[in-house]
Motif scaffolding. Sequence first.
Motif, mmCIF file in Angstrom:
data_model
loop_
_atom_site.group_PDB
_atom_site.id
_atom_site.type_symbol
_atom_site.label_atom_id
_atom_site.label_comp_id
_atom_site.label_asym_id
_atom_site.label_seq_id
_atom_site.Cartn_x
_atom_site.Cartn_y
_atom_site.Cartn_z
ATOM 1 N N ILE A 1 -29.177 11.319 -18.246
ATOM 2 C CA ILE A 1 -29.166 12.378 -17.234
ATOM 3 C C ILE A 1 -29.822 13.591 -17.880
ATOM 4 C CG2 ILE A 1 -27.724 13.789 -15.747
ATOM 5 C CD1 ILE A 1 -25.538 11.656 -16.040
ATOM 6 N N GLU A 2 -30.868 14.102 -17.276
ATOM 7 C CA GLU A 2 -31.662 15.150 -17.913
ATOM 8 C C GLU A 2 -31.508 16.486 -17.187
ATOM 9 O OE1 GLU A 2 -35.726 13.959 -18.317
ATOM 10 O OE2 GLU A 2 -35.218 11.901 -18.872
ATOM 11 N N ALA A 3 -31.283 17.538 -17.979
ATOM 12 C CA ALA A 3 -31.217 18.896 -17.433
ATOM 13 C C ALA A 3 -31.335 19.886 -18.579
ATOM 14 C CB ALA A 3 -29.912 19.120 -16.673
ATOM 15 N N ASP A 4 -31.770 21.104 -18.274
ATOM 16 C CA ASP A 4 -31.808 22.138 -19.305
ATOM 17 C C ASP A 4 -30.426 22.773 -19.434
ATOM 18 O OD1 ASP A 4 -31.509 24.148 -17.313
ATOM 19 O OD2 ASP A 4 -33.676 24.344 -17.094
ATOM 20 N N ILE A 5 -30.256 23.598 -20.464
ATOM 21 C CA ILE A 5 -28.939 24.145 -20.777
ATOM 22 C C ILE A 5 -28.408 25.027 -19.643
ATOM 23 C CG2 ILE A 5 -29.763 26.218 -21.978
ATOM 24 C CD1 ILE A 5 -26.793 23.928 -23.024
ATOM 25 N N GLY A 6 -29.301 25.700 -18.925
ATOM 26 C CA GLY A 6 -28.858 26.521 -17.809
ATOM 27 C C GLY A 6 -28.252 25.695 -16.692
ATOM 28 N N ALA A 7 -28.868 24.545 -16.387
ATOM 29 C CA ALA A 7 -28.341 23.662 -15.342
ATOM 30 C C ALA A 7 -27.015 23.053 -15.759
ATOM 31 C CB ALA A 7 -29.354 22.574 -15.017
ATOM 32 N N TRP A 8 -26.909 22.633 -17.032
ATOM 33 C CA TRP A 8 -25.625 22.104 -17.506
ATOM 34 C C TRP A 8 -24.539 23.168 -17.419
ATOM 35 C CZ3 TRP A 8 -24.926 17.223 -17.522
ATOM 36 C CH2 TRP A 8 -25.937 16.326 -17.891
ATOM 37 N N THR A 9 -24.886 24.407 -17.729
ATOM 38 C CA THR A 9 -23.921 25.505 -17.639
ATOM 39 C C THR A 9 -23.446 25.691 -16.205
ATOM 40 O OG1 THR A 9 -24.936 26.657 -19.530
ATOM 41 C CG2 THR A 9 -23.560 27.961 -18.053
ATOM 42 N N ALA A 10 -24.395 25.753 -15.273
ATOM 43 C CA ALA A 10 -24.040 25.942 -13.867
ATOM 44 C C ALA A 10 -23.176 24.798 -13.351
ATOM 45 C CB ALA A 10 -25.310 26.073 -13.030
ATOM 46 N N MET A 11 -23.481 23.573 -13.777
ATOM 47 C CA MET A 11 -22.742 22.401 -13.319
ATOM 48 C C MET A 11 -21.313 22.400 -13.853
ATOM 49 S SD MET A 11 -23.594 18.358 -14.007
ATOM 50 C CE MET A 11 -25.323 18.766 -14.169
ATOM 51 N N LEU A 12 -21.167 22.593 -15.157
ATOM 52 C CA LEU A 12 -19.850 22.466 -15.781
ATOM 53 C C LEU A 12 -18.944 23.660 -15.488
ATOM 54 C CD1 LEU A 12 -21.126 20.977 -19.134
ATOM 55 C CD2 LEU A 12 -19.710 19.783 -17.456
ATOM 56 N N GLY B 1 -34.091 20.128 -7.886
ATOM 57 C CA GLY B 1 -35.004 19.802 -8.976
ATOM 58 C C GLY B 1 -34.576 20.241 -10.353
ATOM 59 N N ARG B 2 -33.296 20.618 -10.516
ATOM 60 C CA ARG B 2 -32.814 21.058 -11.828
ATOM 61 C C ARG B 2 -32.110 19.949 -12.598
ATOM 62 N NH1 ARG B 2 -31.856 26.546 -12.506
ATOM 63 N NH2 ARG B 2 -31.381 25.940 -14.665
ATOM 64 N N LEU B 3 -31.962 18.770 -12.001
ATOM 65 C CA LEU B 3 -31.263 17.662 -12.642
ATOM 66 C C LEU B 3 -32.000 16.363 -12.326
ATOM 67 C CD1 LEU B 3 -28.567 16.665 -14.098
ATOM 68 C CD2 LEU B 3 -27.706 16.272 -11.778
ATOM 69 N N SER C 1 -11.963 5.690 -16.757
ATOM 70 C CA SER C 1 -12.759 6.275 -17.830
ATOM 71 C C SER C 1 -14.234 6.036 -17.545
ATOM 72 C CB SER C 1 -12.361 5.663 -19.177
ATOM 73 O OG SER C 1 -12.572 4.254 -19.150
ATOM 74 N N GLY C 2 -15.089 6.641 -18.356
ATOM 75 C CA GLY C 2 -16.516 6.449 -18.165
ATOM 76 C C GLY C 2 -17.308 7.074 -19.292
ATOM 77 N N SER C 3 -18.577 6.763 -19.359
ATOM 78 C CA SER C 3 -19.448 7.340 -20.378
ATOM 79 C C SER C 3 -20.797 7.659 -19.755
ATOM 80 C CB SER C 3 -19.617 6.382 -21.563
ATOM 81 O OG SER C 3 -20.298 5.211 -21.163
ATOM 82 N N LEU C 4 -21.415 8.689 -20.285
ATOM 83 C CA LEU C 4 -22.699 9.150 -19.773
ATOM 84 C C LEU C 4 -23.595 9.526 -20.945
ATOM 85 C CD1 LEU C 4 -21.370 11.523 -16.963
ATOM 86 C CD2 LEU C 4 -22.626 9.389 -16.562
ATOM 87 N N LEU C 5 -24.876 9.272 -20.806
ATOM 88 C CA LEU C 5 -25.852 9.712 -21.789
ATOM 89 C C LEU C 5 -26.536 10.956 -21.241
ATOM 90 C CD1 LEU C 5 -27.205 9.075 -24.523
ATOM 91 C CD2 LEU C 5 -28.966 7.832 -23.231
ATOM 92 N N LEU C 6 -26.423 12.068 -21.958
ATOM 93 C CA LEU C 6 -26.967 13.344 -21.511
ATOM 94 C C LEU C 6 -28.194 13.703 -22.333
ATOM 95 C CD1 LEU C 6 -23.631 15.413 -21.375
ATOM 96 C CD2 LEU C 6 -24.480 13.717 -19.737
ATOM 97 N N HIS D 1 -26.212 6.706 -8.894
ATOM 98 C CA HIS D 1 -24.978 6.319 -9.575
ATOM 99 C C HIS D 1 -24.551 7.381 -10.587
ATOM 100 C CE1 HIS D 1 -21.926 3.978 -11.612
ATOM 101 N NE2 HIS D 1 -22.570 4.149 -12.763
ATOM 102 N N GLN D 2 -25.506 7.893 -11.357
ATOM 103 C CA GLN D 2 -25.181 8.909 -12.351
ATOM 104 C C GLN D 2 -24.634 10.174 -11.687
ATOM 105 O OE1 GLN D 2 -29.060 8.962 -14.157
ATOM 106 N NE2 GLN D 2 -28.319 7.963 -16.033
ATOM 107 N N VAL D 3 -25.234 10.566 -10.578
ATOM 108 C CA VAL D 3 -24.743 11.746 -9.856
ATOM 109 C C VAL D 3 -23.327 11.514 -9.346
ATOM 110 C CG1 VAL D 3 -25.049 13.152 -7.776
ATOM 111 C CG2 VAL D 3 -27.008 12.628 -9.229
#
Length: 395
Positions: free
Chosen positions: A344-355, A368-370, A300-305, A375-377
């Motif tokens: 972990i910082e990103a705009d909504i477009g980057a989160w969309t592309a990632m997920l 440069g989009r994230l 398991s794990g947790s992340l702050l977005l 470790h977080q990556v």
Amino acid sequence: MIALQDVIVRQLMREDMPESVRMGEYCFHYELSEEQRIVRAEQTDPSSMLGLFVEGKLASRLMVHSMRIYVQGRLMDMGGVAGVATWPEYRGRGAADKLMRAALASMREVGQTVSLLHPFRFAYYRKLGWELLSEYRMYECPPAILQGLGGKEYTTRRTDDWRVLDTLYTRYAMRYNGMLQRDEAWWKKLLAGDSAHRAVCYDGEGKPQGYVRYKASGCTMIIYELVPLVAEARLSLLGYIGAHCSLIDAVKLRSPIVDPLLFLLAEPGVKHELKPDFMARIVDIESFLKQYRFQSGGSSGSLLLQVTDSAAAWNNGSFLLEINAAGVGSCSRCNDSASQRPAIEADIGAWTAMLLGVMRPSMLRECGRLTASDHQVSVLERFIPAMPAYFADSY
């Protein structure tokens, strides 16, 4: 930009439809007869359309189709944006921007956590949070190079049975993020309107294992869909296409970018190019993450977005994402000052592309989009499945 005055955004009503039809003709460069205008105004459901009115006059409109797409093998409600049109006197004044923001709020209200559209210009929709979802590879080759690829135990026969096609399509669609769920009405409209042939590939036990949807245009065979479920079916379908070498001079085949055709050909030096296609955006990040299937791996794990979104204020802020060993996530908004760890910082477009599997976390950081630590990556790479994205219904 001159600000618009006395602006109202609302759902269109039946009496608004004639003006909406005329706007569509003007903006998309086609012309209908008066009888066709009446029929289109009567047949279009105004409840699926939003309009921006300036001083009581329709200035801009769009349609939101209620659909569902596959994301990590599960269906999510999706708002498909189409028919975005604005009269020229209101362009450059923010009319379409206001309307798109209102559409996002409307989609969120009805539980559509993701949205897709086909852009007239990528840059315009990127500034509103949509990001590239789907690319496709277009091959062009002589049919003779596909001859002999099919196996002897597999047979391919033409069919008009949409149920068989749908069963195969659904199993195939679940392998990609972004594929549309097709219902009976969609299939019947698709098969009635494309003047195409369909052929299903059967294995030695008579079980369907794939299909191809194609049509001949002059001396060229255009392959709209090649849908194999197993490797042998792919070879058989390609061999079926190659068997047309006495009837056609060229094959144009559209496929996902991860297609292995070049590895199957004895001479892979055929013409092919990559083309960008549909765009997507997460409408509601909190709801999306609660529905998303993460990679299960016994830990398991947790992340702050930290999310930024210029067009949907409810997505702005910090979110605590917790993922259990089964890959089930829980997401909750948290106070920025309450957490002592970096986000972990990103705009909504980057989160969309990632997920949605368009870009891996490491590549997003590289371009440069994230903003994230090593470790977080690595945590993101571990939890986000490497499922590719594709959208097959854009032709």
